[in-house]
Design a protein around this motif. Structure first.
Motif, PDB file in Angstrom:
ATOM      1  N   LEU A 138     102.636  79.789 -33.083  1.00 54.30           N
ATOM      2  CA  LEU A 138     101.831  80.426 -34.118  1.00 54.30           C
ATOM      3  C   LEU A 138     101.532  81.862 -33.700  1.00 54.30           C
ATOM      4  O   LEU A 138     100.943  82.106 -32.645  1.00 54.30           O
ATOM      5  CB  LEU A 138     100.519  79.657 -34.316  1.00 54.30           C
ATOM      6  CG  LEU A 138     100.670  78.138 -34.481  1.00 54.30           C
ATOM      7  CD1 LEU A 138      99.307  77.481 -34.621  1.00 54.30           C
ATOM      8  CD2 LEU A 138     101.555  77.805 -35.666  1.00 54.30           C
ATOM      9  N   VAL A 139     101.961  82.825 -34.508  1.00 59.29           N
ATOM     10  CA  VAL A 139     101.804  84.247 -34.201  1.00 59.29           C
ATOM     11  C   VAL A 139     100.672  84.823 -35.049  1.00 59.29           C
ATOM     12  O   VAL A 139     100.657  84.654 -36.270  1.00 59.29           O
ATOM     13  CB  VAL A 139     103.106  85.020 -34.472  1.00 59.29           C
ATOM     14  CG1 VAL A 139     102.884  86.520 -34.328  1.00 59.29           C
ATOM     15  CG2 VAL A 139     104.196  84.557 -33.513  1.00 59.29           C
ATOM     16  N   ARG A 141     103.859  98.181 -33.786  1.00 61.15           N
ATOM     17  CA  ARG A 141     103.817  98.001 -32.335  1.00 61.15           C
ATOM     18  C   ARG A 141     103.695  96.526 -31.980  1.00 61.15           C
ATOM     19  O   ARG A 141     104.344  96.042 -31.047  1.00 61.15           O
ATOM     20  CB  ARG A 141     102.653  98.793 -31.745  1.00 61.15           C
ATOM     21  CG  ARG A 141     102.570  98.692 -30.220  1.00 61.15           C
ATOM     22  CD  ARG A 141     101.662  99.738 -29.635  1.00 61.15           C
ATOM     23  NE  ARG A 141     101.591  99.621 -28.197  1.00 61.15           N
ATOM     24  CZ  ARG A 141     100.635  98.958 -27.539  1.00 61.15           C
ATOM     25  NH1 ARG A 141      99.674  98.373 -28.214  1.00 61.15           N
ATOM     26  NH2 ARG A 141     100.626  98.886 -26.228  1.00 61.15           N
ATOM     27  N   GLN A 142     102.864  95.796 -32.729  1.00 62.01           N
ATOM     28  CA  GLN A 142     102.743  94.354 -32.483  1.00 62.01           C
ATOM     29  C   GLN A 142     104.088  93.668 -32.704  1.00 62.01           C
ATOM     30  O   GLN A 142     104.489  92.797 -31.924  1.00 62.01           O
ATOM     31  CB  GLN A 142     101.682  93.757 -33.406  1.00 62.01           C
ATOM     32  CG  GLN A 142     100.279  94.294 -33.160  1.00 62.01           C
ATOM     33  CD  GLN A 142      99.290  93.771 -34.179  1.00 62.01           C
ATOM     34  OE1 GLN A 142      98.999  92.589 -34.203  1.00 62.01           O
ATOM     35  NE2 GLN A 142      98.760  94.654 -35.010  1.00 62.01           N
ATOM     36  N   ASN A 143     104.776  94.075 -33.784  1.00 62.14           N
ATOM     37  CA  ASN A 143     106.079  93.468 -34.086  1.00 62.14           C
ATOM     38  C   ASN A 143     107.064  93.675 -32.942  1.00 62.14           C
ATOM     39  O   ASN A 143     107.840  92.774 -32.595  1.00 62.14           O
ATOM     40  CB  ASN A 143     106.649  94.063 -35.371  1.00 62.14           C
ATOM     41  CG  ASN A 143     105.807  93.715 -36.585  1.00 62.14           C
ATOM     42  OD1 ASN A 143     105.024  92.770 -36.552  1.00 62.14           O
ATOM     43  ND2 ASN A 143     105.960  94.487 -37.650  1.00 62.14           N
ATOM     44  N   LEU A 144     107.045  94.887 -32.356  1.00 63.26           N
ATOM     45  CA  LEU A 144     107.973  95.188 -31.265  1.00 63.26           C
ATOM     46  C   LEU A 144     107.682  94.311 -30.054  1.00 63.26           C
ATOM     47  O   LEU A 144     108.598  93.711 -29.471  1.00 63.26           O
ATOM     48  CB  LEU A 144     107.857  96.667 -30.880  1.00 63.26           C
ATOM     49  CG  LEU A 144     108.725  97.120 -29.703  1.00 63.26           C
ATOM     50  CD1 LEU A 144     110.197  97.001 -30.058  1.00 63.26           C
ATOM     51  CD2 LEU A 144     108.385  98.548 -29.299  1.00 63.26           C
ATOM     52  N   VAL A 145     106.400  94.219 -29.673  1.00 60.55           N
ATOM     53  CA  VAL A 145     106.031  93.412 -28.504  1.00 60.55           C
ATOM     54  C   VAL A 145     106.404  91.951 -28.714  1.00 60.55           C
ATOM     55  O   VAL A 145     106.967  91.295 -27.825  1.00 60.55           O
ATOM     56  CB  VAL A 145     104.514  93.555 -28.222  1.00 60.55           C
ATOM     57  CG1 VAL A 145     104.072  92.568 -27.150  1.00 60.55           C
ATOM     58  CG2 VAL A 145     104.180  94.978 -27.790  1.00 60.55           C
ATOM     59  N   LEU A 146     106.096  91.437 -29.902  1.00 59.44           N
ATOM     60  CA  LEU A 146     106.358  90.023 -30.181  1.00 59.44           C
ATOM     61  C   LEU A 146     107.859  89.744 -30.295  1.00 59.44           C
ATOM     62  O   LEU A 146     108.332  88.675 -29.900  1.00 59.44           O
ATOM     63  CB  LEU A 146     105.632  89.614 -31.462  1.00 59.44           C
ATOM     64  CG  LEU A 146     104.101  89.649 -31.364  1.00 59.44           C
ATOM     65  CD1 LEU A 146     103.459  89.570 -32.745  1.00 59.44           C
ATOM     66  CD2 LEU A 146     103.591  88.530 -30.467  1.00 59.44           C
ATOM     67  N   SER A 173     100.041  89.872 -29.540  1.00 59.31           N
ATOM     68  CA  SER A 173     100.664  90.950 -28.768  1.00 59.31           C
ATOM     69  C   SER A 173      99.754  91.402 -27.631  1.00 59.31           C
ATOM     70  O   SER A 173     100.206  91.624 -26.511  1.00 59.31           O
ATOM     71  CB  SER A 173     100.998  92.132 -29.683  1.00 59.31           C
ATOM     72  OG  SER A 173      99.813  92.641 -30.286  1.00 59.31           O
ATOM     73  N   GLU A 174      98.456  91.537 -27.897  1.00 60.72           N
ATOM     74  CA  GLU A 174      97.496  91.916 -26.870  1.00 60.72           C
ATOM     75  C   GLU A 174      96.143  91.337 -27.244  1.00 60.72           C
ATOM     76  O   GLU A 174      95.847  91.118 -28.416  1.00 60.72           O
ATOM     77  CB  GLU A 174      97.421  93.441 -26.723  1.00 60.72           C
ATOM     78  CG  GLU A 174      97.174  94.178 -28.016  1.00 60.72           C
ATOM     79  CD  GLU A 174      97.410  95.662 -27.888  1.00 60.72           C
ATOM     80  OE1 GLU A 174      97.487  96.149 -26.744  1.00 60.72           O
ATOM     81  OE2 GLU A 174      97.516  96.343 -28.921  1.00 60.72           O
ATOM     82  N   LEU A 177      97.410  79.484 -25.341  1.00 55.88           N
ATOM     83  CA  LEU A 177      97.305  80.884 -25.758  1.00 55.88           C
ATOM     84  C   LEU A 177      98.256  81.711 -24.917  1.00 55.88           C
ATOM     85  O   LEU A 177      98.231  81.643 -23.683  1.00 55.88           O
ATOM     86  CB  LEU A 177      95.871  81.393 -25.588  1.00 55.88           C
ATOM     87  CG  LEU A 177      95.630  82.873 -25.901  1.00 55.88           C
ATOM     88  CD1 LEU A 177      95.906  83.157 -27.373  1.00 55.88           C
ATOM     89  CD2 LEU A 177      94.201  83.277 -25.544  1.00 55.88           C
ATOM     90  N   ARG A 178      99.086  82.516 -25.581  1.00 55.12           N
ATOM     91  CA  ARG A 178     100.043  83.379 -24.868  1.00 55.12           C
ATOM     92  C   ARG A 178      99.852  84.806 -25.344  1.00 55.12           C
ATOM     93  O   ARG A 178      99.994  85.112 -26.528  1.00 55.12           O
ATOM     94  CB  ARG A 178     101.475  82.910 -25.144  1.00 55.12           C
ATOM     95  CG  ARG A 178     102.533  83.708 -24.392  1.00 55.12           C
ATOM     96  CD  ARG A 178     102.543  83.348 -22.911  1.00 55.12           C
ATOM     97  NE  ARG A 178     103.629  84.024 -22.226  1.00 55.12           N
ATOM     98  CZ  ARG A 178     103.537  85.239 -21.669  1.00 55.12           C
ATOM     99  NH1 ARG A 178     102.411  85.908 -21.744  1.00 55.12           N
ATOM    100  NH2 ARG A 178     104.575  85.774 -21.063  1.00 55.12           N
ATOM    101  N   ILE A 179      99.495  85.689 -24.393  1.00 53.28           N
ATOM    102  CA  ILE A 179      99.306  87.112 -24.678  1.00 53.28           C
ATOM    103  C   ILE A 179     100.484  87.855 -24.062  1.00 53.28           C
ATOM    104  O   ILE A 179     100.808  87.652 -22.887  1.00 53.28           O
ATOM    105  CB  ILE A 179      97.980  87.608 -24.092  1.00 53.28           C
ATOM    106  CG1 ILE A 179      96.826  86.786 -24.673  1.00 53.28           C
ATOM    107  CG2 ILE A 179      97.764  89.087 -24.392  1.00 53.28           C
ATOM    108  CD1 ILE A 179      95.539  86.933 -23.923  1.00 53.28           C
ATOM    109  N   HIS A 180     101.114  88.736 -24.828  1.00 51.31           N
ATOM    110  CA  HIS A 180     102.396  89.295 -24.391  1.00 51.31           C
ATOM    111  C   HIS A 180     102.326  90.729 -23.891  1.00 51.31           C
ATOM    112  O   HIS A 180     103.340  91.269 -23.447  1.00 51.31           O
ATOM    113  CB  HIS A 180     103.410  89.191 -25.539  1.00 51.31           C
ATOM    114  CG  HIS A 180     103.750  87.782 -25.888  1.00 51.31           C
ATOM    115  ND1 HIS A 180     104.685  87.040 -25.203  1.00 51.31           N
ATOM    116  CD2 HIS A 180     103.251  86.947 -26.838  1.00 51.31           C
ATOM    117  CE1 HIS A 180     104.770  85.827 -25.711  1.00 51.31           C
ATOM    118  NE2 HIS A 180     103.907  85.739 -26.715  1.00 51.31           N
TER     119      HIS A 180
END
Length: 310
Positions: free
Chosen positions: A4-5, A18-23, A68-69, A94-97
């Protein structure tokens, strides 16, 4: 097990690029994307946000929440702890990238008590406090910079538009051959404001712009803006052209940071550079060395552009 994003931006002028790029770089398989309505403030508790609530309702034990953060989801220490308690209750990971929290397992619990590990809680509280301090310093520097500019006679904010009562006269003068530059001077507005007032007339009357008071149009120039400068500018009020250039910039990862590749005419680059003057520090608020260095890097790049015309 679903991935789940969650995505969010604080203003409707910002984008999720920017979020799209990180994810995307994270390579998440079959993501289920949930995005808050543009302009959802970080001050609103995550558990009260409509889309995050929908995400929690949709989630099942064993699913993973990806962001993303951390500060896309939470604002301060209590927000983080509240969210972690809910995720633990619902047995969600929870995964923070990106950012300081990306190297931590925030869901680690004591095997017997089930409580959040004391070391994790300490790091969460410390990093969250550091993030809040950073945002507070940015606001203070911005406020002091605006006060300093105001003391020098600059009002700041958006330039005035052509008033409705004067729009007819401006359009008539433009049709009569008066240049956009001279109209802007006569009415004490920007050239952009005049162009807006006569936008529907421009295709048929472009020759009127080539008078002695008008300048040849500038061509866009691509410059790399340090990420610390871009982060600061996203938090201040910008004119529409400045905001558009920032939002349309391409993010280029640089180790733990990033560079924003901005395409804009030289005048907009110079305006953006002026906006981040507070990063050099003002009286009573010393500069943060890393931010000052980033601003000067951008200044060096802007200084290579051709000087503005007369």
């Amino acid at each position: 097990m679903a991935n789940l994003v969650y995505k969010r931006v604080s203003t409707d002028q910002q984008s999720t690029d920017r979020q799209n790029l990180v994810l995307a770089e994270a390579g998440i398989e079959d993501p289920v994307v949930v995005e808050e309505q543009a302009g959802t403030s970080s001050r609103l508790h995550p558990l009260e946000r409509p889309k995050f609530g929908e995400l929690l309702t949709y989630a099942r034990p064993g699913d993973t929440v990806h962001i993303s953060e951390m500060f896309r989801l939470v604002r301060g220490t209590q927000h983080i702890l509240d969210v972690l308690d809910v995720l633990h209750r619902d047995r969600l990971a929870l995964r923070i990238h990106d950012g300081a929290f990306s190297a931590m397992d925030l869901t680690a619990r004591h095997p017997r008590t089930g409580e959040l590990l004391s070391t994790v809680k300490f790091m969460v509280q410390t990093l969250a406090a550091a993030g809040e301090l950073h945002r507070d310093l940015q606001r203070e520097l911005t406020y002091d910079g605006l006060r300093a500019a105001e003391a020098k006679g600059s009002k700041g904010g958006r330039r005035p538009a052509v008033q409705a009562a004067k729009a007819v006269a401006v359009r008539a003068a433009y049709l009569g051959g008066q240049s956009i530059a001279s109209l802007a001077r006569d009415h004490h507005v920007s050239r952009g404001a005049v162009r807006t007032a006569v936008a529907d007339l421009l295709p048929e009357h472009t020759a009127a712009d080539v008078g002695q008071d008008a300048q040849a149009p500038e061509l866009p120039v691509v410059l790399d803006m340090p990420g610390k400068v871009a982060d600061f500018l996203r938090a201040v009020e910008l004119e529409s052209a400045e905001r558009a250039a920032l939002d349309q910039g391409a993010t280029v990862r640089r180790g733990q940071g990033y560079t924003l590749r901005v395409s804009a005419v030289p005048a907009v680059h110079r305006q953006l550079l002026a906006r981040c003057q507070p990063l050099d520090g003002v009286q009573g608020s010393p500069a943060v060395p890393a931010q000052r260095k980033a601003r000067r890097e951008y200044e060096n790049r802007v200084s290579t552009l051709a000087p503005p015309g007369p």
